[in-house]
Design a protein around this motif. Sequence first.
Motif, PDB file in Angstrom:
ATOM      1  N   VAL A 146       1.387  -1.208   0.154  1.00 13.10           N
ATOM      2  CA  VAL A 146       0.205   0.141  -0.415  1.00 13.10           C
ATOM      3  C   VAL A 146       0.970   1.552  -0.160  1.00 13.10           C
ATOM      4  O   VAL A 146       1.555   1.558   0.345  1.00 13.10           O
ATOM      5  CB  VAL A 146      -1.074   0.100   1.407  1.00 13.10           C
ATOM      6  CG1 VAL A 146      -1.475   1.500   1.492  1.00 13.10           C
ATOM      7  CG2 VAL A 146      -2.137  -1.106   1.106  1.00 13.10           C
ATOM      8  N   ILE A 191      -1.386   2.272  -5.177  1.00 17.35           N
ATOM      9  CA  ILE A 191      -1.907   1.028  -4.085  1.00 17.35           C
ATOM     10  C   ILE A 191      -2.694   1.446  -2.879  1.00 17.35           C
ATOM     11  O   ILE A 191      -2.019   2.324  -1.886  1.00 17.35           O
ATOM     12  CB  ILE A 191      -1.050   0.344  -3.904  1.00 17.35           C
ATOM     13  CG1 ILE A 191      -0.573  -0.513  -5.251  1.00 17.35           C
ATOM     14  CG2 ILE A 191      -1.626  -1.398  -3.367  1.00 17.35           C
ATOM     15  CD1 ILE A 191       0.947  -1.450  -5.349  1.00 17.35           C
ATOM     16  N   GLU A 243      -4.515  -3.963  -0.452  1.00 18.68           N
ATOM     17  CA  GLU A 243      -4.705  -5.439  -0.236  1.00 18.68           C
ATOM     18  C   GLU A 243      -4.814  -5.548   0.050  1.00 18.68           C
ATOM     19  O   GLU A 243      -5.723  -6.585   1.410  1.00 18.68           O
ATOM     20  CB  GLU A 243      -3.159  -5.027   0.632  1.00 18.68           C
ATOM     21  CG  GLU A 243      -2.154  -6.785  -0.163  1.00 18.68           C
ATOM     22  CD  GLU A 243      -0.797  -7.343   1.001  1.00 18.68           C
ATOM     23  OE1 GLU A 243      -0.943  -8.755   1.168  1.00 18.68           O
ATOM     24  OE2 GLU A 243       0.741  -6.205   0.989  1.00 18.68           O
ATOM     25  N   PHE A 268      -4.518  -6.408  -5.236  1.00 18.74           N
ATOM     26  CA  PHE A 268      -4.485  -5.011  -5.011  1.00 18.74           C
ATOM     27  C   PHE A 268      -5.022  -4.024  -5.891  1.00 18.74           C
ATOM     28  O   PHE A 268      -5.663  -3.999  -6.810  1.00 18.74           O
ATOM     29  CB  PHE A 268      -2.444  -3.714  -5.532  1.00 18.74           C
ATOM     30  CG  PHE A 268      -1.576  -4.860  -4.274  1.00 18.74           C
ATOM     31  CD1 PHE A 268      -1.402  -4.991  -3.421  1.00 18.74           C
ATOM     32  CD2 PHE A 268      -0.717  -5.593  -5.455  1.00 18.74           C
ATOM     33  CE1 PHE A 268      -0.545  -5.750  -2.995  1.00 18.74           C
ATOM     34  CE2 PHE A 268      -0.111  -6.574  -5.136  1.00 18.74           C
ATOM     35  CZ  PHE A 268       0.279  -6.602  -3.648  1.00 18.74           C
ATOM     36  N   ASP A 272      -0.035  -8.599  -8.839  1.00 14.83           N
ATOM     37  CA  ASP A 272       1.101  -8.248  -9.173  1.00 14.83           C
ATOM     38  C   ASP A 272       1.973  -8.267 -10.242  1.00 14.83           C
ATOM     39  O   ASP A 272       2.196  -7.386 -10.901  1.00 14.83           O
ATOM     40  CB  ASP A 272       1.646  -8.718  -7.394  1.00 14.83           C
ATOM     41  CG  ASP A 272       2.239 -10.494  -8.024  1.00 14.83           C
ATOM     42  OD1 ASP A 272       1.368 -11.105  -9.027  1.00 14.83           O
ATOM     43  OD2 ASP A 272       3.292 -11.071  -7.976  1.00 14.83           O
TER      44      ASP A 272
END
Length: 87
Positions: free
Chosen positions: A5, A23, A26, A51, A65
Amino acid sequence: MLLKVGDIVSRAYLWPELISGIIIEEKRDRVDVAKELKPGRKPFQWENVTFVVAWSDGSVTEETDIELEYFEDMLKHESKINWDEFE
């Protein structure tokens, strides 16, 4: 890549424009496939991590990711891309 984050990111896949995002969350979910297996198969599970990204164009998406790259790294690569090939 260990995203978290607060990281500034870009999409790692082909997108019409290069924009940055941050971000903001999560999410971790345990995936258990024991119920869906045929008898005799060994059950297994894994942790699915995604995310939530707030993009500079105002949109918010949920990405894995492998769909994200650090924005700073993407800027280094962008100068090497021949954008004429995509028109």
